[in-house]
Design an enzyme around this catalytic site. Structure first.
Site, PDB file in Angstrom:
ATOM      1  N   THR A  12       0.806  -1.266  -0.029  1.00 25.48           N
ATOM      2  CA  THR A  12       0.000   0.067   0.064  1.00 25.48           C
ATOM      3  C   THR A  12       0.883   1.312   0.012  1.00 25.48           C
ATOM      4  O   THR A  12       1.950   1.326   0.662  1.00 25.48           O
ATOM      5  CB  THR A  12      -0.828   0.050   1.318  1.00 25.48           C
ATOM      6  OG1 THR A  12      -0.469   0.185   2.221  1.00 25.48           O
ATOM      7  CG2 THR A  12      -1.669  -1.288   1.213  1.00 25.48           C
ATOM      8  N   GLY A  13       0.476   2.254  -0.785  1.00 25.25           N
ATOM      9  CA  GLY A  13       1.286   3.445  -0.968  1.00 25.25           C
ATOM     10  C   GLY A  13       2.521   3.366  -1.575  1.00 25.25           C
ATOM     11  O   GLY A  13       3.531   3.634  -0.937  1.00 25.25           O
ATOM     12  N   GLY A  14       2.306   2.724  -2.909  1.00 27.20           N
ATOM     13  CA  GLY A  14       3.735   2.282  -3.352  1.00 27.20           C
ATOM     14  C   GLY A  14       4.206   3.075  -4.612  1.00 27.20           C
ATOM     15  O   GLY A  14       4.983   2.738  -5.207  1.00 27.20           O
ATOM     16  N   SER A  16       5.822   5.978  -4.369  1.00 28.06           N
ATOM     17  CA  SER A  16       7.167   6.922  -3.889  1.00 28.06           C
ATOM     18  C   SER A  16       7.706   6.270  -2.587  1.00 28.06           C
ATOM     19  O   SER A  16       6.860   5.582  -1.999  1.00 28.06           O
ATOM     20  CB  SER A  16       6.627   8.364  -3.877  1.00 28.06           C
ATOM     21  OG  SER A  16       5.655   8.707  -2.699  1.00 28.06           O
ATOM     22  N   GLY A  17       8.704   6.821  -2.279  1.00 25.93           N
ATOM     23  CA  GLY A  17       9.341   6.951  -1.160  1.00 25.93           C
ATOM     24  C   GLY A  17       9.688   5.266  -0.671  1.00 25.93           C
ATOM     25  O   GLY A  17      10.185   4.478  -1.677  1.00 25.93           O
ATOM     26  N   ILE A  18       9.479   4.877   0.371  1.00 28.49           N
ATOM     27  CA  ILE A  18      10.132   3.480   1.019  1.00 28.49           C
ATOM     28  C   ILE A  18       8.856   2.436   0.099  1.00 28.49           C
ATOM     29  O   ILE A  18       9.366   1.400  -0.138  1.00 28.49           O
ATOM     30  CB  ILE A  18       9.620   3.445   2.352  1.00 28.49           C
ATOM     31  CG1 ILE A  18      10.524   4.323   3.208  1.00 28.49           C
ATOM     32  CG2 ILE A  18       9.650   1.980   2.936  1.00 28.49           C
ATOM     33  CD1 ILE A  18      10.508   4.386   4.642  1.00 28.49           C
ATOM     34  N   GLY A  19       7.580   2.922  -0.224  1.00 27.36           N
ATOM     35  CA  GLY A  19       6.821   1.867  -0.844  1.00 27.36           C
ATOM     36  C   GLY A  19       7.384   1.603  -2.138  1.00 27.36           C
ATOM     37  O   GLY A  19       7.336   0.360  -2.532  1.00 27.36           O
ATOM     38  N   TYR A 148       0.875  11.940  15.404  1.00 30.83           N
ATOM     39  CA  TYR A 148       1.658  10.961  14.613  1.00 30.83           C
ATOM     40  C   TYR A 148       2.529   9.616  15.287  1.00 30.83           C
ATOM     41  O   TYR A 148       2.272   8.496  15.043  1.00 30.83           O
ATOM     42  CB  TYR A 148       2.763  11.550  13.661  1.00 30.83           C
ATOM     43  CG  TYR A 148       3.535  10.463  12.804  1.00 30.83           C
ATOM     44  CD1 TYR A 148       2.902  10.335  11.433  1.00 30.83           C
ATOM     45  CD2 TYR A 148       4.901  10.364  13.138  1.00 30.83           C
ATOM     46  CE1 TYR A 148       3.714   9.509  10.766  1.00 30.83           C
ATOM     47  CE2 TYR A 148       5.658   9.411  12.484  1.00 30.83           C
ATOM     48  CZ  TYR A 148       5.112   9.080  11.116  1.00 30.83           C
ATOM     49  OH  TYR A 148       5.919   8.360  10.264  1.00 30.83           O
TER      50      TYR A 148
END
Length: 247
Positions: A12-14, A16-19, A148
């Site tokens: 999930t959330g793939g 950008s960044g770590i995803g 957070y």
């Protein structure tokens, strides 16, 4: 080496960044990868670059998560690897935090992550791996990060309960908690390079190893936890922050 050959992985959330880095790593290890995100253009662009499958889904909406699980089941059958990575950040003191900010962070980071696992449990293979993206702020909360930090602390608690609940099916559930990591997030909020460098210098000074984390390193840990090499690891939170929580 294709340690994850023939495995089906959902991230999930793939886009950008770590995803994104995790999708690239798992794909290189031989997995069939599906990435999700709520912005159609961004997720499809990333999928094209990575040569993976894109499915539009908003982790803050439970009905969207349910539809995602149904589509993955219909198109791919069972899932071997679930990386629950999507999340948002936000700062504000307790006195200043609005209900809107509180709800937006909790709806994605806690509620969304919780129900992503919940809706995917029926289609996880026995022996599957689940990894949550947490944060070192779960172990070292600071001023302005109450919502957070709380979302990630609660997420780690869910992870441990899930590890116990899913152990009879040999499904392992862990979390990875990065510290400051080099991603595009600061540029996305409109900061210029000089400002970003100043902020980075201040942050790096607080890290014993005197360097920022890299998305690629977190991706390698996700890959490791998803492989047979980590078959005896469950209920663990892996902190990757260059020793920041110690200082």
């Amino acid at each position: 080496m294709e340690n994850l050959k023939d495995k089906v992985a959902v991230i999930t959330g793939g886009n950008s960044g770590i995803g994104y880095a995790a999708a690239k790593q798992l794909k290189e290890q031989g997995a069939t990868v599906i990435i999700t995100g709520r912005r159609k253009d961004a997720i499809e662009k990333a999928a094209l670059e990575l040569n993976v499958t894109a499915i539009v889904a908003d982790q803050s909406k439970v009905d969207a998560i349910e539809n995602l699980a149904l589509k993955v089941k219909a198109d791919f059958g069972k899932v071997d690897i679930l990386f629950i990575n999507a999340g948002i950040a936000g700062l504000g003191t307790i006195a200043e935090t609005s209900e809107e900010l509180f709800d937006s962070i909790m709806n994605v980071n806690l509620k969304g992550a919780y129900f992503t696992l919940s809706k995917f449990i029926p289609i996880l293979k026995d022996g599957a791996s689940v990894v949550f993206l947490s944060s070192n702020t779960a172990s070292m909360p600071g001023p302005g990060s109450s919502v957070y930090s709380s979302s990630k602390t609660a997420l780690n608690s869910v992870m441990k309960s899930a590890a116990l609940e899913l152990a009879p099916r040999k499904i392992r559930v862990n979390s990875v908690s990065p510290g400051p990591t080099e991603t595009e997030v600061m540029k996305k909020v409109g900061l210029d390079e000089a400002t970003v460098k100043t902020i980075m210098d201040v942050v790096v000074d607080k890290i014993p190893l005197k360097q920022m984390g890299r998305a690629e390193d977190v991706a390698k840990m996700v890959s490791y936890l998803s492989s047979d090499a980590a078959v005896f690891i469950t209920g663990a939170d892996i902190i990757m922050d260059g020793g920041m929580v110690l200082s």
